[in-house]
Write an enzyme that holds these catalytic residues in place. Structure first.
Site, PDB file in Angstrom:
ATOM      1  N   GLU A  50      37.077  34.469  39.458  1.00 51.20           N
ATOM      2  CA  GLU A  50      36.857  34.944  38.081  1.00 51.20           C
ATOM      3  C   GLU A  50      37.716  36.155  37.747  1.00 51.20           C
ATOM      4  O   GLU A  50      38.216  36.289  36.623  1.00 51.20           O
ATOM      5  CB  GLU A  50      35.364  35.284  37.892  1.00 51.20           C
ATOM      6  CG  GLU A  50      35.005  35.800  36.520  1.00 51.20           C
ATOM      7  CD  GLU A  50      35.360  34.811  35.416  1.00 51.20           C
ATOM      8  OE1 GLU A  50      36.362  35.081  34.712  1.00 51.20           O
ATOM      9  OE2 GLU A  50      34.682  33.787  35.253  1.00 51.20           O
ATOM     10  N   ILE A  94      36.322  40.103  32.213  1.00 53.81           N
ATOM     11  CA  ILE A  94      35.873  39.147  31.189  1.00 53.81           C
ATOM     12  C   ILE A  94      35.486  37.819  31.840  1.00 53.81           C
ATOM     13  O   ILE A  94      36.293  37.231  32.553  1.00 53.81           O
ATOM     14  CB  ILE A  94      36.991  38.873  30.151  1.00 53.81           C
ATOM     15  CG1 ILE A  94      37.461  40.169  29.504  1.00 53.81           C
ATOM     16  CG2 ILE A  94      36.519  37.874  29.105  1.00 53.81           C
ATOM     17  CD1 ILE A  94      38.653  39.982  28.572  1.00 53.81           C
ATOM     18  N   LYS A  96      48.489  33.790  34.811  1.00 52.75           N
ATOM     19  CA  LYS A  96      47.163  33.601  34.228  1.00 52.75           C
ATOM     20  C   LYS A  96      47.142  32.351  33.344  1.00 52.75           C
ATOM     21  O   LYS A  96      46.131  31.638  33.296  1.00 52.75           O
ATOM     22  CB  LYS A  96      46.759  34.869  33.473  1.00 52.75           C
ATOM     23  CG  LYS A  96      46.575  36.052  34.444  1.00 52.75           C
ATOM     24  CD  LYS A  96      46.568  37.395  33.752  1.00 52.75           C
ATOM     25  CE  LYS A  96      46.333  38.541  34.728  1.00 52.75           C
ATOM     26  NZ  LYS A  96      46.612  39.861  34.133  1.00 52.75           N
ATOM     27  N   VAL A 152      40.171  47.777  43.492  1.00 54.92           N
ATOM     28  CA  VAL A 152      39.058  46.844  43.284  1.00 54.92           C
ATOM     29  C   VAL A 152      38.173  46.784  44.529  1.00 54.92           C
ATOM     30  O   VAL A 152      36.944  46.869  44.430  1.00 54.92           O
ATOM     31  CB  VAL A 152      39.574  45.432  42.919  1.00 54.92           C
ATOM     32  CG1 VAL A 152      38.400  44.512  42.598  1.00 54.92           C
ATOM     33  CG2 VAL A 152      40.540  45.482  41.732  1.00 54.92           C
ATOM     34  N   GLY A 153      38.802  46.680  45.706  1.00 52.09           N
ATOM     35  CA  GLY A 153      38.038  46.530  46.944  1.00 52.09           C
ATOM     36  C   GLY A 153      37.052  47.663  47.161  1.00 52.09           C
ATOM     37  O   GLY A 153      35.886  47.423  47.537  1.00 52.09           O
TER      38      GLY A 153
HETATM   39  N1  LIG Z   1      43.384  46.547  39.706  1.00 48.45           N
HETATM   40  C1  LIG Z   1      43.038  45.715  38.745  1.00 48.45           C
HETATM   41  O1  LIG Z   1      42.689  46.146  37.651  1.00 48.45           O
HETATM   42  C2  LIG Z   1      43.036  44.235  38.957  1.00 48.45           C
HETATM   43  C3  LIG Z   1      42.630  43.391  37.919  1.00 48.45           C
HETATM   44  C4  LIG Z   1      42.576  42.014  38.137  1.00 48.45           C
HETATM   45  C5  LIG Z   1      42.966  41.496  39.351  1.00 48.45           C
HETATM   46  N2  LIG Z   1      43.385  42.353  40.350  1.00 48.45           N
HETATM   47  C6  LIG Z   1      43.768  41.764  41.630  1.00 48.45           C
HETATM   48  O2  LIG Z   1      42.928  42.286  42.638  1.00 48.45           O
HETATM   49  C7  LIG Z   1      43.650  42.361  43.868  1.00 48.45           C
HETATM   50  C8  LIG Z   1      43.568  43.787  44.396  1.00 48.45           C
HETATM   51  O3  LIG Z   1      44.108  44.649  43.429  1.00 48.45           O
HETATM   52  P1  LIG Z   1      44.009  46.229  43.549  1.00 48.45           P
HETATM   53  O4  LIG Z   1      44.339  46.764  42.210  1.00 48.45           O
HETATM   54  O5  LIG Z   1      42.729  46.628  44.183  1.00 48.45           O
HETATM   55  O6  LIG Z   1      45.232  46.510  44.521  1.00 48.45           O
HETATM   56  P2  LIG Z   1      45.475  47.805  45.433  1.00 48.45           P
HETATM   57  O7  LIG Z   1      46.927  47.839  45.730  1.00 48.45           O
HETATM   58  O8  LIG Z   1      44.831  49.000  44.840  1.00 48.45           O
HETATM   59  O9  LIG Z   1      44.664  47.435  46.756  1.00 48.45           O
HETATM   60  C9  LIG Z   1      45.085  46.504  47.698  1.00 48.45           C
HETATM   61  C10 LIG Z   1      44.719  47.063  49.034  1.00 48.45           C
HETATM   62  O10 LIG Z   1      44.909  46.048  50.010  1.00 48.45           O
HETATM   63  C11 LIG Z   1      45.514  46.642  51.140  1.00 48.45           C
HETATM   64  N3  LIG Z   1      46.232  45.618  51.888  1.00 48.45           N
HETATM   65  C12 LIG Z   1      47.333  44.935  51.510  1.00 48.45           C
HETATM   66  N4  LIG Z   1      47.712  44.100  52.492  1.00 48.45           N
HETATM   67  C13 LIG Z   1      46.831  44.259  53.495  1.00 48.45           C
HETATM   68  C14 LIG Z   1      46.702  43.678  54.787  1.00 48.45           C
HETATM   69  N5  LIG Z   1      47.575  42.779  55.222  1.00 48.45           N
HETATM   70  N6  LIG Z   1      45.671  44.068  55.559  1.00 48.45           N
HETATM   71  C15 LIG Z   1      44.795  44.987  55.128  1.00 48.45           C
HETATM   72  N7  LIG Z   1      44.867  45.570  53.923  1.00 48.45           N
HETATM   73  C16 LIG Z   1      45.881  45.207  53.120  1.00 48.45           C
HETATM   74  C17 LIG Z   1      46.430  47.702  50.583  1.00 48.45           C
HETATM   75  O11 LIG Z   1      46.734  48.663  51.558  1.00 48.45           O
HETATM   76  C18 LIG Z   1      45.600  48.242  49.427  1.00 48.45           C
HETATM   77  O12 LIG Z   1      44.780  49.313  49.836  1.00 48.45           O
HETATM   78  C19 LIG Z   1      45.065  41.894  43.553  1.00 48.45           C
HETATM   79  O13 LIG Z   1      45.182  40.532  43.860  1.00 48.45           O
HETATM   80  C20 LIG Z   1      45.171  42.108  42.052  1.00 48.45           C
HETATM   81  O14 LIG Z   1      46.102  41.249  41.430  1.00 48.45           O
HETATM   82  C21 LIG Z   1      43.416  43.701  40.177  1.00 48.45           C
HETATM   83  N1  LIG Z   2      49.177  44.308  35.193  1.00 54.16           N
HETATM   84  C1  LIG Z   2      47.994  43.624  34.750  1.00 54.16           C
HETATM   85  C2  LIG Z   2      46.792  44.039  35.558  1.00 54.16           C
HETATM   86  C3  LIG Z   2      45.607  43.127  35.433  1.00 54.16           C
HETATM   87  O1  LIG Z   2      45.859  41.849  35.967  1.00 54.16           O
HETATM   88  C4  LIG Z   2      47.776  43.944  33.271  1.00 54.16           C
HETATM   89  O2  LIG Z   2      48.512  44.781  32.710  1.00 54.16           O
HETATM   90  O3  LIG Z   2      46.921  43.349  32.655  1.00 54.16           O
HETATM   91 NA    NA Z   3      37.796  37.189  34.380  1.00 61.56          NA
END
Ligand SMILES: NC(=O)c1ccc[n+]([C@@H]2O[C@H](COP(=O)([O-])OP(=O)(O)OC[C@H]3O[C@@H](n4cnc5c(N)ncnc54)[C@H](O)[C@@H]3O)[C@@H](O)[C@H]2O)c1
Ligand SMILES: N[C@@H](CCO)C(=O)O
Ligand code: NA
Length: 447
Positions: free
Chosen positions: A130, A137, A206, A17-18
């Site tokens: 959100e 969504i 959630k 996401v980042g």
């Molecule tokens: N991927 C999705 O589809 C999705 C959907 C909804 C919500 N989220 C939420 O978004 C957030 C990020 O998810 P993501 O899928 O991008 O995860 P990800 O694991 O792909 O990315 C997280 C990143 O943060 C870095 N990180 C962790 N701890 C750290 C620290 N102390 N300092 C610096 N960097 C650090 C990790 O190295 C990693 O690159 C989570 O809270 C997740 O629950 C993700």
């Molecule tokens: N593991 C979660 C990712 C999104 O929060 C899912 O399957 O919906």
């Molecule tokens: Na949402």
């Protein structure tokens, strides 16, 4: 860009996401600046490894391993690292310094939402999340703002994409639970610890967030009744299909009146039968949807991608633009709202109906015994179907029936209190007429 002041945005985490959030800020900076009236300037991206490959081409000079330092100078902090610590401490530090915070971190908000909301309110900052529920969504903002003048009565969500994918494969392609789980795993749909998905923990996080916002009440994640999908069998899915239902893992937040007249809130997660005509039944694959029932609005459904890097980034950017606008126009952030402080009612107080599959002795009087057990508990049967008998199999196989001959009964109940339904199932389990309670599943989505 000329004429615009800079707003310094610190990004914590550069994963799925980042990286997409950073890309969009950099690629669409001019358009975002025009919408906001200020320029979003990425002041840095906190990462663990400066040289790790990224999902988007990003300037290396933005990366830092010093998240604490990055937070200090920021106007808005976007937390996308996940997990509770150090995310919680960094967000508290950001809020204490007066920065607005945007996060997608459902685990953190479910566990520490009230603490973070209080910290934001102390300084008039904005905390938004959100993306934490149902990814792209829009659901948090609609519940919090668009429906702020209505009275929400129930929220039914398919908020975990991976379990929806698994159940959908079982329903549409006849996969076994193991096969569907393997495909979901190969496609990378499951969390690193799949228990979070299949045992319903992710959906429970959630549900906590949805219930808290919908009902202006702090709903601790431990108070969410939770069952996952690991006991759902292909046989149950088949029986559901035959009866005109589909099985979905639902996160439910509901206003309830308990048997003693107390007004309260129920938050729960379990696999449930939904009529095939219900809009939630059409949510296939890894998609999410949230179905909201409100007094004035009636029924609403919010549908789309619950996960994915760029999809989730869309929700994060929405929050980011909102926070940035607030910097331009001034005024405090939207505070958390827990004024209703309703009691959280135990699952026993929920009104639902059960579909119970029983293996029973195939002999006279059995149906009357079962009907008697139901009526003793104040539960009435809406329908009873005898689906299979083992008698023919035994005869065909030429085997002398060592065990008593059995039949499978599927009983659908009328709506009753969960506690009475559960007691009925226990009494059935203990009855001599019943050789096994094969499965029990609730029916949801009726008005
Ligand atoms: N991927 C999705 O589809 C999705 C959907 C909804 C919500 N989220 C939420 O978004 C957030 C990020 O998810 P993501 O899928 O991008 O995860 P990800 O694991 O792909 O990315 C997280 C990143 O943060 C870095 N990180 C962790 N701890 C750290 C620290 N102390 N300092 C610096 N960097 C650090 C990790 O190295 C990693 O690159 C989570 O809270 C997740 O629950 C993700
Ligand atoms: N593991 C979660 C990712 C999104 O929060 C899912 O399957 O919906
Ligand atoms: Na949402």
């Amino acid at each position: 860009m000329n004429g615009y002041r800079d707003l310094r945005v610190a990004l914590l985490g550069c994963g799925s996401v980042g990286a997409q959030v950073a890309r969009i800020i950099l690629e669409h900076g001019d358009e975002l600046a025009a919408r906001i009236g200020a320029k979003l300037t990425l002041s840095g991206i906190a990462v663990r490894d400066l040289d790790a490959p990224r999902d988007a081409p990003l300037p290396r000079e933005l990366f830092t391993t010093d998240a604490e330092q990055l937070v200090l100078g920021a106007d808005i902090v976007v937390e996308l690292m996940g997990g509770v610590e150090p995310a919680r401490s960094l967000i508290l530090r950001a809020l204490e310094g007066g920065a607005d915070v945007v996060t997608a971190n459902k685990a953190l908000i479910a566990a520490h939402g009230p603490e973070l909301a209080d910290a934001a309110e102390q300084v008039g900052a904005q905390l938004s999340y959100e993306a934490a529920v149902a990814g792209a969504i829009p659901i948090i903002r609609p519940l919090r703002e668009s429906l702020a003048g209505d009275h929400i009565t129930r929220v039914l969500g398919i908020v975990n994409g991976s379990t929806n994918y698994i159940l959908d494969r079982m329903d549409r392609f006849g996969d076994s639970a193991e096969d569907a789980m393997r495909v979901a795993s190969e496609l990378g749909y499951l969390e690193a610890d799949p228990t979070l998905d299949v045992e319903g923990y992710d959906a429970a996080q959630k549900a906590t967030i949805l219930a808290s916002i919908a009902f202006h009440t702090e709903v601790p994640v431990d108070a969410v009744y939770r069952e996952g999908i690991t006991k759902v069998t292909a046989e149950q899915i088949e029986a559901a299909k035959h009866a005109g239902y589909v099985i979905k893992l639902l996160a439910i937040a509901e206003r309830l009146t308990a048997s003693d007249g107390t007004d309260g809130v129920s938050a729960r997660v379990y696999p449930a039968l939904i009529r095939r005509e219900h809009p939630l039944a059409a949510v296939h694959g890894g998609k999410n949807a949230v179905f909201v029932e409100a007094d004035a609005a009636g029924e609403l459904m919010f549908y789309g991608a619950g996960a994915g890097g760029s999809e989730t980034a869309s929700a994060v950017l929405g929050d980011l633009v909102s926070a940035a606008r607030r910097h331009v126009v001034g005024g405090p952030g939207i505070p958390g709202s827990a004024h209703a402080a309703l009691p959280i009612l135990p699952v026993g107080e929920v009104s639902t109906s059960y579909q119970v599959m029983l293996e029973v002795r195939d002999q006279p009087g059995v149906l009357a015994t079962i009907a008697g057990i139901l009526s003793e508990h104040g539960v009435s049967a809406a329908n009873v179907e005898q689906s299979v008998s083992t008698r023919g199999d035994d005869v065909a196989a030429g085997a002398p029936p060592e065990e008593p001959e059995t039949a499978t009964l599927v009983i659908g109940t009328h709506t009753a209190r969960e506690a009475d339904l559960a007691a009925t199932v226990e009494a059935l389990r203990e009855s001599d007429a019943v050789t096994a309670v094969v499965s029990v599943i609730r029916l949801e989505g009726n008005s």
